[in-house]
Write an enzyme that holds these catalytic residues in place. Sequence first.
Site, PDB file in Angstrom:
ATOM      1  N   ASP A  30       0.919  -1.136  -0.114  1.00  0.00           N
ATOM      2  CA  ASP A  30       0.111   0.138   0.027  1.00  0.00           C
ATOM      3  C   ASP A  30       0.967   1.174  -0.028  1.00  0.00           C
ATOM      4  O   ASP A  30       1.723   1.350   0.841  1.00  0.00           O
ATOM      5  CB  ASP A  30      -0.959   0.073   1.229  1.00  0.00           C
ATOM      6  N   SER A 185       3.541  -6.549   2.219  1.00  0.00           N
ATOM      7  CA  SER A 185       2.550  -6.195   2.712  1.00  0.00           C
ATOM      8  C   SER A 185       1.079  -6.367   1.786  1.00  0.00           C
ATOM      9  O   SER A 185       1.014  -7.458   1.471  1.00  0.00           O
ATOM     10  CB  SER A 185       2.536  -4.640   2.832  1.00  0.00           C
ATOM     11  N   ASP A 349       3.612  -6.668  13.820  1.00  0.00           N
ATOM     12  CA  ASP A 349       4.655  -6.094  13.388  1.00  0.00           C
ATOM     13  C   ASP A 349       4.675  -4.600  13.221  1.00  0.00           C
ATOM     14  O   ASP A 349       5.249  -3.967  12.616  1.00  0.00           O
ATOM     15  CB  ASP A 349       5.037  -6.715  12.021  1.00  0.00           C
ATOM     16  N   HIS A 381       7.179  -3.724  10.194  1.00  0.00           N
ATOM     17  CA  HIS A 381       6.300  -4.020   9.233  1.00  0.00           C
ATOM     18  C   HIS A 381       6.995  -3.460   7.820  1.00  0.00           C
ATOM     19  O   HIS A 381       7.276  -4.207   6.981  1.00  0.00           O
ATOM     20  CB  HIS A 381       5.041  -3.357   9.160  1.00  0.00           C
TER      21      HIS A 381
END
Length: 402
Positions: A30, A185, A349, A381
Site C-alpha cells: 500500500d 504487505s 509487526d 512491518h
Amino acid sequence: MRLLYFVCWILIESSTHCKQLPPVILVPGDGGSRIEARLNKSSHGPYPLCDQRTKDFYVIWVNIASVVHPLPTDCLVENFRLVYNNKTHRTSYPEGVDIRVPGFGGTDSVEWLSDTHFPKLGYFHELAENMVKWGYVRNKTIRGAAYDFRRSPNELEDYYTNLTKLVEETYYMNNNTKVVLLAHSLGNLVILYFLNHQSQEWKDKYIRSFITLGAPWGGSVKALRMIVSGDNVNIITVAALKARPMQRSMTSSAFLMPTNQFWNKFEVLIQTPKRNYTVNDYQQLFKDLNFTDGFLMREDVEGLVNPLRPPNVEVHCLYGNGLNTTGKWVYEEGAFPDKRPKPVDEDGDQTVNIRSLEGCLPWKHLQTQPFHSKAFQGIGHVDIINHGVSIGYIKSVLTNLD
Ligand SMILES: *[C@@H]1O[C@H](CO)[C@@H](O)[C@H](O)[C@H]1NC(C)=O
Ligand SMILES: *[C@@H]1O[C@H](CO)[C@@H](O)[C@H](O)[C@H]1NC(C)=O
Ligand SMILES: *[C@@H]1O[C@H](CO)[C@@H](O)[C@H](O)[C@H]1NC(C)=O
Ligand SMILES: *[C@@H]1O[C@H](CO)[C@@H](O)[C@H](O)[C@H]1NC(C)=O
Ligand SMILES: *[C@@H]1O[C@H](CO)[C@@H](O)[C@H](O)[C@H]1NC(C)=O
Ligand SMILES: *[C@@H]1O[C@H](CO)[C@@H](O)[C@H](O)[C@H]1NC(C)=O
Ligand SMILES: *[C@@H]1O[C@H](CO)[C@@H](O)[C@H](O)[C@H]1NC(C)=O
Ligand SMILES: *[C@@H]1O[C@H](CO)[C@@H](O)[C@H](O)[C@H]1NC(C)=O
C-alpha cells in the site's frame, strides 16, 4: 555470461554446483508504487489554488511537496482520490484526472517512490542493492510490478494481464528460469489473488516460489482507522482528517479491514462510549459514519481472498513479530469519528496483527508444494524490507534454490 560466471564463482566458493539465480519480480504494498497524474479539469474544484491543467504527467505519488505542505496536500487529496459508483461497483478517477503507473517491469519505480530518488523515499532500493551484490541485474533478473495500490484485485484486471506477460517474458528472458514473486504487505494479497486465479499448469511452468514479507493475510486493525478517522500513515505527514476522504475512497482500504476468518464477533475492534464494533458490525459502523457506500465497497472486496486459499506454489512466509500493534481502537467521549483514537496494543509487526501475519501457516498442510515460514522477532512491518536479518534470509532462499 559475466553474470553466470559471477554466480558460478560464488557457488563454487561455497562448494555447490553451478546454477542460474532465479529472476525476481518485486511487488510493492500500500503506497509503494510511484504514480503519475495529468490534469485537464473543467474547474479548479474546491481548492482554487490547485492546478486545473497540467501539460504532461507529473508524479502525484509520492510528491514531496504534497505531503509536507498544506496546499499541495489539498490538491493531492482532491486529485488522488477515487470516485466509487455504487451501481457499477467500480471506481473511476475524478473528472479531468488521468492516472498512470510508470515503469512497469523496471525496478526504479518500486525502488524509489519519488522520481528524484529522495533518500527517505527509498522502498525496495536497499534490497535491490543487496541483490545486485549477489549477482542480480536490474531490469533483467530483478524486475518490478508496480500497480495502482488504491484499488483492490477485483479492479486490477489490466494489471494482472500485464503481470502474466511480465512473468512469462522474464522467464524466457532468463533462459527458461522460473520466476520468484516477492511481495510486501498489501502486495501479497494482490499476488495471492493472482495465483489463486492462474491454472496449476501455468504456475508449475513459470513460478519458482512466492516470498511474502509482512502480509496482512486477514487484514489489520490499524487499517480501520484510515476509514473511521483518517490516518497519517507512513510517509504522509498530513493531518489525518485531511487524508480521510482519499483513504476512504480507496477500495484497498476496505480490502485491508480485519476479516471474519481471523476475528470473531466477541472481539471489539472499535470501542466508543455509545457502541462497540466487532467484525460483525461493519454495516452498522459505516451507517454510523454516514458512509454507506463504504459498506458496499467492503462487500465488493471481502471475499476476494477470504477464506484464504493456498497459492499452490512454494511459499516462504516471512514476517516480524514481538512489536506493539493496534488490536483495538478506543474513542473517548466525543472523539468518534473525527478525533484521534487510542490504541490498545497486541502482538504483531507494528502494523499487522500477529494472527493475520500467521494466516499463511495452515498452508503447510493445505498444499503439496513446500511451505516455509519465519518470524523475525522485533522487525517492523516496513523494516522487514530493509533489515539485514530478513535480507540475509532472502539471500539464502534465492541463492540456495535447486
Ligand atoms: C481538455 O479537456 C477539454 C474539454 O473537456 C478538451 O476539449 C481538450 O481537448 C482536453 N485537452 C487535452 C490536452 O486533453
Ligand atoms: C448510491 O449513491 C447515490 C449517490 O451518491 C446515493 O444517493 C445512494 O443513496 C447510494 N445508494 C446506496 C445503496 O447506498
Ligand atoms: C529499467 O527500465 C526502466 C524502464 O522501465 C528504465 O527507466 C531504467 O533506466 C532501467 N534501469 C536500468 C538499471 O536499466
Ligand atoms: C498494461 O500494459 C499496457 C501496454 O503496455 C499499458 O498500456 C497499460 O497501461 C498497462 N496497465 C496496467 C494497469 O499496468
Ligand atoms: C540455458 O540452459 C541450458 C540448460 O540448463 C544450458 O545448457 C545453457 O547453457 C543455458 N544457456 C545460457 C545462455 O545460460
Ligand atoms: C464496549 O466494550 C468494552 C470492553 O470491550 C465494555 O467495557 C463496554 O461496556 C462496551 N460498551 C458498550 C457500549 O457496549
Ligand atoms: C450522520 O448524519 C446524522 C444526520 O444528519 C448526524 O446527526 C450525525 O452526526 C452524522 N454522523 C457523522 C459521524 O457524521
Ligand atoms: C509495548 O507497550 C508497552 C506498554 O506501553 C510497553 O511497556 C512495552 O515496552 C512495549 N513493547 C515494545 C516491544 O515496544
